[in-house]
Write a protein that holds these residues in place. Structure first.
Motif, PDB file in Angstrom:
ATOM      1  N   ASP A  80       0.843  -1.186   0.000  1.00  0.00           N
ATOM      2  CA  ASP A  80       0.000   0.000   0.000  1.00  0.00           C
ATOM      3  C   ASP A  80       0.883   1.243   0.000  1.00  0.00           C
ATOM      4  O   ASP A  80       1.796   1.345   0.828  1.00  0.00           O
ATOM      5  CB  ASP A  80      -0.881  -0.033   1.257  1.00  0.00           C
ATOM      6  N   ALA A  81       0.608   2.176  -0.891  1.00  0.00           N
ATOM      7  CA  ALA A  81       1.394   3.418  -0.966  1.00  0.00           C
ATOM      8  C   ALA A  81       1.390   4.169   0.371  1.00  0.00           C
ATOM      9  O   ALA A  81       2.316   4.914   0.675  1.00  0.00           O
ATOM     10  CB  ALA A  81       0.853   4.320  -2.079  1.00  0.00           C
ATOM     11  N   LYS A  82       0.332   3.953   1.188  1.00  0.00           N
ATOM     12  CA  LYS A  82       0.263   4.624   2.486  1.00  0.00           C
ATOM     13  C   LYS A  82       0.953   3.812   3.589  1.00  0.00           C
ATOM     14  O   LYS A  82       0.979   4.210   4.743  1.00  0.00           O
ATOM     15  CB  LYS A  82      -1.207   4.887   2.874  1.00  0.00           C
ATOM     16  N   GLY A  83       1.506   2.659   3.216  1.00  0.00           N
ATOM     17  CA  GLY A  83       2.183   1.803   4.196  1.00  0.00           C
ATOM     18  C   GLY A  83       3.530   2.370   4.591  1.00  0.00           C
ATOM     19  O   GLY A  83       3.923   3.456   4.159  1.00  0.00           O
ATOM     20  N   MET A  86      10.515   0.032   4.354  1.00  0.00           N
ATOM     21  CA  MET A  86      11.495  -0.740   5.125  1.00  0.00           C
ATOM     22  C   MET A  86      12.768  -0.830   4.307  1.00  0.00           C
ATOM     23  O   MET A  86      12.708  -0.890   3.084  1.00  0.00           O
ATOM     24  CB  MET A  86      11.021  -2.193   5.329  1.00  0.00           C
ATOM     25  N   THR A  87      13.901  -0.909   4.985  1.00  0.00           N
ATOM     26  CA  THR A  87      15.139  -1.198   4.263  1.00  0.00           C
ATOM     27  C   THR A  87      15.095  -2.667   3.855  1.00  0.00           C
ATOM     28  O   THR A  87      14.328  -3.457   4.415  1.00  0.00           O
ATOM     29  CB  THR A  87      16.385  -0.965   5.141  1.00  0.00           C
ATOM     30  N   SER A  88      15.926  -3.039   2.898  1.00  0.00           N
ATOM     31  CA  SER A  88      16.000  -4.439   2.472  1.00  0.00           C
ATOM     32  C   SER A  88      16.450  -5.326   3.637  1.00  0.00           C
ATOM     33  O   SER A  88      15.962  -6.447   3.797  1.00  0.00           O
ATOM     34  CB  SER A  88      16.954  -4.588   1.296  1.00  0.00           C
ATOM     35  N   GLU A  89      17.355  -4.810   4.467  1.00  0.00           N
ATOM     36  CA  GLU A  89      17.812  -5.576   5.635  1.00  0.00           C
ATOM     37  C   GLU A  89      16.670  -5.807   6.616  1.00  0.00           C
ATOM     38  O   GLU A  89      16.522  -6.906   7.163  1.00  0.00           O
ATOM     39  CB  GLU A  89      18.967  -4.853   6.351  1.00  0.00           C
ATOM     40  N   ASP A  90      15.862  -4.758   6.856  1.00  0.00           N
ATOM     41  CA  ASP A  90      14.718  -4.901   7.770  1.00  0.00           C
ATOM     42  C   ASP A  90      13.683  -5.874   7.204  1.00  0.00           C
ATOM     43  O   ASP A  90      13.074  -6.643   7.938  1.00  0.00           O
ATOM     44  CB  ASP A  90      14.047  -3.547   8.036  1.00  0.00           C
ATOM     45  N   PHE A  91      13.492  -5.827   5.893  1.00  0.00           N
ATOM     46  CA  PHE A  91      12.561  -6.727   5.230  1.00  0.00           C
ATOM     47  C   PHE A  91      13.038  -8.183   5.410  1.00  0.00           C
ATOM     48  O   PHE A  91      12.261  -9.062   5.779  1.00  0.00           O
ATOM     49  CB  PHE A  91      12.452  -6.357   3.743  1.00  0.00           C
ATOM     50  N   ALA A  92      14.336  -8.403   5.183  1.00  0.00           N
ATOM     51  CA  ALA A  92      14.909  -9.744   5.361  1.00  0.00           C
ATOM     52  C   ALA A  92      14.771 -10.198   6.814  1.00  0.00           C
ATOM     53  O   ALA A  92      14.397 -11.346   7.084  1.00  0.00           O
ATOM     54  CB  ALA A  92      16.386  -9.746   4.949  1.00  0.00           C
ATOM     55  N   GLU A  93      15.048  -9.284   7.746  1.00  0.00           N
ATOM     56  CA  GLU A  93      14.940  -9.602   9.169  1.00  0.00           C
ATOM     57  C   GLU A  93      13.500  -9.970   9.531  1.00  0.00           C
ATOM     58  O   GLU A  93      13.263 -10.914  10.286  1.00  0.00           O
ATOM     59  CB  GLU A  93      15.411  -8.400   9.991  1.00  0.00           C
ATOM     60  N   MET A  94      12.527  -9.234   8.971  1.00  0.00           N
ATOM     61  CA  MET A  94      11.117  -9.532   9.223  1.00  0.00           C
ATOM     62  C   MET A  94      10.772 -10.932   8.715  1.00  0.00           C
ATOM     63  O   MET A  94      10.135 -11.717   9.417  1.00  0.00           O
ATOM     64  CB  MET A  94      10.232  -8.484   8.546  1.00  0.00           C
ATOM     65  N   LEU A  95      11.197 -11.268   7.482  1.00  0.00           N
ATOM     66  CA  LEU A  95      10.924 -12.601   6.941  1.00  0.00           C
ATOM     67  C   LEU A  95      11.557 -13.679   7.824  1.00  0.00           C
ATOM     68  O   LEU A  95      10.924 -14.683   8.140  1.00  0.00           O
ATOM     69  CB  LEU A  95      11.453 -12.744   5.506  1.00  0.00           C
ATOM     70  N   GLY A  96      12.811 -13.435   8.221  1.00  0.00           N
ATOM     71  CA  GLY A  96      13.499 -14.392   9.097  1.00  0.00           C
ATOM     72  C   GLY A  96      12.795 -14.562  10.428  1.00  0.00           C
ATOM     73  O   GLY A  96      12.639 -15.686  10.921  1.00  0.00           O
ATOM     74  N   SER A  97      12.334 -13.455  11.007  1.00  0.00           N
ATOM     75  CA  SER A  97      11.631 -13.511  12.301  1.00  0.00           C
ATOM     76  C   SER A  97      10.315 -14.259  12.188  1.00  0.00           C
ATOM     77  O   SER A  97       9.979 -15.074  13.054  1.00  0.00           O
ATOM     78  CB  SER A  97      11.332 -12.108  12.823  1.00  0.00           C
ATOM     79  N   PRO A 120     -12.258  -7.994   3.751  1.00  0.00           N
ATOM     80  CA  PRO A 120     -13.293  -8.394   4.711  1.00  0.00           C
ATOM     81  C   PRO A 120     -12.883  -9.621   5.525  1.00  0.00           C
ATOM     82  O   PRO A 120     -12.423 -10.615   4.975  1.00  0.00           O
ATOM     83  CB  PRO A 120     -14.511  -8.689   3.832  1.00  0.00           C
ATOM     84  N   GLY A 121     -13.003  -9.499   6.843  1.00  0.00           N
ATOM     85  CA  GLY A 121     -12.733 -10.612   7.740  1.00  0.00           C
ATOM     86  C   GLY A 121     -11.266 -10.923   7.942  1.00  0.00           C
ATOM     87  O   GLY A 121     -10.923 -11.913   8.576  1.00  0.00           O
ATOM     88  N   LYS A 122     -10.368 -10.074   7.431  1.00  0.00           N
ATOM     89  CA  LYS A 122      -8.925 -10.324   7.560  1.00  0.00           C
ATOM     90  C   LYS A 122      -8.253  -9.128   8.208  1.00  0.00           C
ATOM     91  O   LYS A 122      -8.619  -7.991   7.955  1.00  0.00           O
ATOM     92  CB  LYS A 122      -8.279 -10.565   6.186  1.00  0.00           C
ATOM     93  N   LYS A 123      -7.264  -9.424   9.056  1.00  0.00           N
ATOM     94  CA  LYS A 123      -6.509  -8.353   9.693  1.00  0.00           C
ATOM     95  C   LYS A 123      -5.063  -8.453   9.233  1.00  0.00           C
ATOM     96  O   LYS A 123      -4.446  -9.502   9.364  1.00  0.00           O
ATOM     97  CB  LYS A 123      -6.600  -8.479  11.218  1.00  0.00           C
ATOM     98  N   ALA A 124      -4.575  -7.363   8.680  1.00  0.00           N
ATOM     99  CA  ALA A 124      -3.202  -7.361   8.175  1.00  0.00           C
ATOM    100  C   ALA A 124      -2.214  -7.129   9.309  1.00  0.00           C
ATOM    101  O   ALA A 124      -2.489  -6.376  10.242  1.00  0.00           O
ATOM    102  CB  ALA A 124      -3.038  -6.283   7.112  1.00  0.00           C
ATOM    103  N   GLY A 125      -1.067  -7.792   9.213  1.00  0.00           N
ATOM    104  CA  GLY A 125       0.005  -7.593  10.177  1.00  0.00           C
ATOM    105  C   GLY A 125       0.679  -6.252   9.980  1.00  0.00           C
ATOM    106  O   GLY A 125       1.127  -5.628  10.933  1.00  0.00           O
ATOM    107  N   ARG A 126       0.744  -5.799   8.747  1.00  0.00           N
ATOM    108  CA  ARG A 126       1.338  -4.500   8.437  1.00  0.00           C
ATOM    109  C   ARG A 126       1.041  -4.122   6.997  1.00  0.00           C
ATOM    110  O   ARG A 126       0.638  -4.958   6.201  1.00  0.00           O
ATOM    111  CB  ARG A 126       2.844  -4.496   8.673  1.00  0.00           C
ATOM    112  N   SER A 127       1.265  -2.836   6.697  1.00  0.00           N
ATOM    113  CA  SER A 127       1.193  -2.339   5.330  1.00  0.00           C
ATOM    114  C   SER A 127       2.595  -1.916   4.942  1.00  0.00           C
ATOM    115  O   SER A 127       3.285  -1.257   5.718  1.00  0.00           O
ATOM    116  CB  SER A 127       0.256  -1.132   5.234  1.00  0.00           C
ATOM    117  N   LEU A 128       2.995  -2.289   3.757  1.00  0.00           N
ATOM    118  CA  LEU A 128       4.340  -2.032   3.280  1.00  0.00           C
ATOM    119  C   LEU A 128       4.272  -1.172   2.023  1.00  0.00           C
ATOM    120  O   LEU A 128       3.446  -1.419   1.148  1.00  0.00           O
ATOM    121  CB  LEU A 128       5.011  -3.379   2.964  1.00  0.00           C
ATOM    122  N   ALA A 129       5.133  -0.149   1.967  1.00  0.00           N
ATOM    123  CA  ALA A 129       5.220   0.697   0.774  1.00  0.00           C
ATOM    124  C   ALA A 129       6.656   0.676   0.267  1.00  0.00           C
ATOM    125  O   ALA A 129       7.600   0.594   1.055  1.00  0.00           O
ATOM    126  CB  ALA A 129       4.817   2.129   1.108  1.00  0.00           C
TER     127      ALA A 129
END
Length: 163
Positions: A80-83, A86-97, A120-129
């Motif tokens: 989402d553009a409004k999300g 993240m840096t690529s390192e943070d993105f990798a760390e998130m996937l690893g976590s 509908p009926g879903k809750k997102a963990g985060r929005s990423l831009a």
């Protein structure tokens, strides 16, 4: 990385487009890299754009169809553009976590040309831009696949990523 399924659910068909060729390139790389890391292949599921003339109706229809395809209990990340960026390192760390805490399904969701209505009926963990700009939805898919591949190379200590 065993066991975490990573899926991208997206509105629109990329086949035959220049963005689609880019998506295929990074998807293939991610599948090969993931295989070496014990990851299930990254799945990309495309859904047709809504047919309604009214933008809001079209977006609501797309969101409902996307929500219906998401695996139960999946950790959902919206593109989402409004999300938040993240840096690529943070993105990798998130996937690893997420992998390390035993997440079974990680689902990235990309809306159509009009954007993404609430699922509908879903809750997102985060929005990423990918920065504050608005990107074409097919280009976002290519960027996401590149970042998934890059994250795998970071986690594997592969030289592709040069920070």
């Amino acid at each position: 990385v065993t066991g975490m399924r990573l899926s991208i659910f997206a509105i629109g068909h990329a086949r035959g487009t220049s963005e689609g060729a880019l998506c295929d390139q990074f998807h293939d790389r991610a599948v090969k890299m993931g295989r070496n890391m014990g990851l299930t292949p990254v799945a990309v599921e495309e859904l047709s754009a809504g047919k309604a003339r009214d933008t809001a109706t079209r977006m609501t229809d797309e969101a409902a169809r996307l929500a219906a395809r998401l695996p139960d209990g999946a950790h959902i990340i919206l593109l989402d553009a409004k999300g938040k960026g993240m840096t690529s390192e943070d993105f990798a760390e998130m996937l690893g976590s997420l992998r390390d805490v035993g997440t079974k399904d990680l689902a990235f969701v990309i809306g159509g040309p009009d954007g993404l209505a609430p699922l509908p009926g879903k809750k997102a963990g985060r929005s990423l831009a990918f920065g504050p700009q608005t990107w074409p939805h097919l280009l976002v898919r290519a960027l996401l696949l590149e970042q998934v591949y890059r994250a795998m190379t970071i986690l594997a200590g592969h030289p592709y990523h040069r920070a």
